[in-house]
Design an enzyme around this catalytic site. Structure first.
Site, PDB file in Angstrom:
ATOM      1  N   GLY A  25       0.780  -1.229   0.000  1.00 44.56           N
ATOM      2  CA  GLY A  25       0.000   0.000   0.000  1.00 44.56           C
ATOM      3  C   GLY A  25       0.812   1.279   0.000  1.00 44.56           C
ATOM      4  N   ASN A  27       1.538   3.116  -2.639  1.00 43.12           N
ATOM      5  CA  ASN A  27       0.787   4.058  -3.483  1.00 43.12           C
ATOM      6  C   ASN A  27      -0.442   4.576  -2.752  1.00 43.12           C
ATOM      7  OD1 ASN A  27       1.780   4.452  -6.395  1.00 43.12           O
ATOM      8  ND2 ASN A  27       2.129   2.267  -6.019  1.00 43.12           N
ATOM      9  N   ARG A  79     -15.840 -15.281  -8.152  1.00 39.35           N
ATOM     10  CA  ARG A  79     -15.222 -13.952  -8.200  1.00 39.35           C
ATOM     11  C   ARG A  79     -16.277 -12.854  -8.113  1.00 39.35           C
ATOM     12  NH1 ARG A  79     -10.028 -15.152 -10.237  1.00 39.35           N
ATOM     13  NH2 ARG A  79      -9.464 -13.008 -10.611  1.00 39.35           N
ATOM     14  N   ARG A 105      -6.065  -8.545  -8.432  1.00 40.16           N
ATOM     15  CA  ARG A 105      -7.188  -9.389  -8.865  1.00 40.16           C
ATOM     16  C   ARG A 105      -7.585  -8.972 -10.272  1.00 40.16           C
ATOM     17  NH1 ARG A 105      -8.518 -13.737  -6.489  1.00 40.16           N
ATOM     18  NH2 ARG A 105     -10.768 -13.504  -6.787  1.00 40.16           N
ATOM     19  N   LEU A 107     -10.491  -8.286 -12.556  1.00 43.54           N
ATOM     20  CA  LEU A 107     -11.891  -7.974 -12.265  1.00 43.54           C
ATOM     21  C   LEU A 107     -12.817  -8.662 -13.262  1.00 43.54           C
ATOM     22  CD1 LEU A 107     -11.636  -4.152 -11.511  1.00 43.54           C
ATOM     23  CD2 LEU A 107     -11.452  -6.081  -9.929  1.00 43.54           C
ATOM     24  N   HIS A 123      -0.357   0.725 -13.266  1.00 40.57           N
ATOM     25  CA  HIS A 123       0.315  -0.486 -13.735  1.00 40.57           C
ATOM     26  C   HIS A 123       1.805  -0.177 -13.891  1.00 40.57           C
ATOM     27  CE1 HIS A 123       0.699  -4.388 -15.599  1.00 40.57           C
ATOM     28  NE2 HIS A 123       1.465  -3.826 -16.515  1.00 40.57           N
ATOM     29  N   GLU A 156     -12.782  -3.576 -19.612  1.00 40.71           N
ATOM     30  CA  GLU A 156     -12.859  -5.029 -19.445  1.00 40.71           C
ATOM     31  C   GLU A 156     -11.590  -5.748 -19.902  1.00 40.71           C
ATOM     32  OE1 GLU A 156     -16.592  -6.914 -20.393  1.00 40.71           O
ATOM     33  OE2 GLU A 156     -17.664  -5.065 -19.880  1.00 40.71           O
ATOM     34  N   GLU A 188       5.797   6.448  -9.293  1.00 38.85           N
ATOM     35  CA  GLU A 188       4.368   6.144  -9.117  1.00 38.85           C
ATOM     36  C   GLU A 188       3.769   7.038  -8.028  1.00 38.85           C
ATOM     37  OE1 GLU A 188       3.876   1.970  -8.226  1.00 38.85           O
ATOM     38  OE2 GLU A 188       4.124   1.384 -10.315  1.00 38.85           O
TER      39      GLU A 188
HETATM   40  C1  GAR Z   1       2.829  -0.979  -7.700  1.00 41.49           C
HETATM   41  O1  GAR Z   1       4.109  -0.983  -8.269  1.00 41.49           O
HETATM   42  C2  GAR Z   1       1.766  -1.033  -8.761  1.00 41.49           C
HETATM   43  O2  GAR Z   1       2.127  -0.369  -9.938  1.00 41.49           O
HETATM   44  C3  GAR Z   1       1.655  -2.513  -8.992  1.00 41.49           C
HETATM   45  O3  GAR Z   1       1.761  -3.094  -7.730  1.00 41.49           O
HETATM   46  C4  GAR Z   1       2.594  -2.277  -6.917  1.00 41.49           C
HETATM   47  C5  GAR Z   1       1.871  -2.032  -5.612  1.00 41.49           C
HETATM   48  O4  GAR Z   1       2.733  -1.481  -4.672  1.00 41.49           O
HETATM   49  N1  GAR Z   1       0.416  -2.855  -9.631  1.00 41.49           N
HETATM   50  C6  GAR Z   1       0.271  -3.932 -10.394  1.00 41.49           C
HETATM   51  O5  GAR Z   1       1.153  -4.720 -10.615  1.00 41.49           O
HETATM   52  C7  GAR Z   1      -1.126  -4.098 -10.975  1.00 41.49           C
HETATM   53  N2  GAR Z   1      -1.122  -5.088 -11.977  1.00 41.49           N
HETATM   54  P1  GAR Z   1       2.163  -0.787  -3.366  1.00 41.49           P
HETATM   55  O6  GAR Z   1       1.214  -1.781  -2.692  1.00 41.49           O
HETATM   56  O7  GAR Z   1       3.373  -0.550  -2.517  1.00 41.49           O
HETATM   57  O8  GAR Z   1       1.476   0.461  -3.771  1.00 41.49           O
END
Ligand code: GAR
Length: 205
Positions: A25, A27, A79, A105, A107, A123, A156, A188
């Site tokens: 978490g 981000n 799901r 996940r 969706l 992403h 989707e 990010e």
């Molecule tokens: C981030 O790098 C995000 O871009 C990636 O997961 C990480 C989460 O980090 N997302 C994906 O791979 C989605 N397919 P965080 O929990 O420290 O924010």
């Protein structure tokens, strides 16, 4: 309206955002903190994790945000049933926009349609390069000079929706996937709050 009404029931000016997570978490923390600034167009009103002990849940609570674990495992292979339970939480919290932040996940069309045009995702690649998993290892294996992240509207098709913003970092000669992932996360954390803020301003008109 009395003064007491104003205090207990202030006019809602910020868009209410939920952040969906599965892990650390980081981000989510940057989104919450940016949304707590007075001038922000949004506020994070709810965090939901599909993983019971996701580290991000405690981080959200420490920042004063309600954080709920709703493990997908409790719903077996269904799901959509899990997503309907997520949707109930989002509706109860009067959420207007959903931000996926490391929500691991895929969706179903059910939740995507519920939030059409109001759900965004981050992403860790320069889409359309490397949808799916292991993005950093794939960028290194391909010999790419640059990597980065993309924020897009959720549709989707997996990692396919309209792009709202991208940020780039160099890939350095001795990078491991882990080192590159940390460099990407650095950008990010700046890009996601900026793009979410702009997105909410545009939605609010
Ligand atoms: C981030 O790098 C995000 O871009 C990636 O997961 C990480 C989460 O980090 N997302 C994906 O791979 C989605 N397919 P965080 O929990 O420290 O924010």
């Amino acid at each position: 309206m009395t003064a007491a009404d104003t205090v207990s029931n202030p006019p809602r000016t910020k868009t209410r955002v939920a952040v969906l997570i599965s892990g650390s978490g980081t981000n989510m923390v940057s989104l919450i903190k940016a949304g707590q600034r007075a001038e922000a167009a949004y506020e994070v009103g709810l965090v939901v994790s599909n993983i019971q002990d996701a580290a991000g849940l405690e981080k959200a609570r420490a920042l004063g945000v309600e954080a709920i674990a709703l493990p997908h495992r409790d719903f077996g292979k269904d799901r959509e049933a899990h997503e309907r339970a997520v949707q109930k939480l989002l509706a109860e919290a009067q959420i207007e926009v959903v931000a996926l932040a490391g929500y691991m996940r895929i969706l179903t069309p059910y939740l995507v349609r519920e939030w059409e045009g109001r759900m965004i995702n981050i992403h860790p690649s320069l889409l359309p390069l490397y949808p799916g998993l292991d993005t950093h290892a794939r960028a290194i294996a391909a010999g790419d000079a640059e990597a980065g992240c993309t924020i897009h509207i959720v549709t989707e098709g997996m990692d396919e929706g309209p792009v709202l913003g991208q940020a780039r970092v160099p890939v350095l000669p001795d990078d491991s996937a882990e080192v590159l992932a940390e460099r990407v996360k650095g950008v990010e954390h700046t890009l996601y709050p900026e793009v979410l803020d702009r997105f909410c301003r545009q939605l609010a008109g």
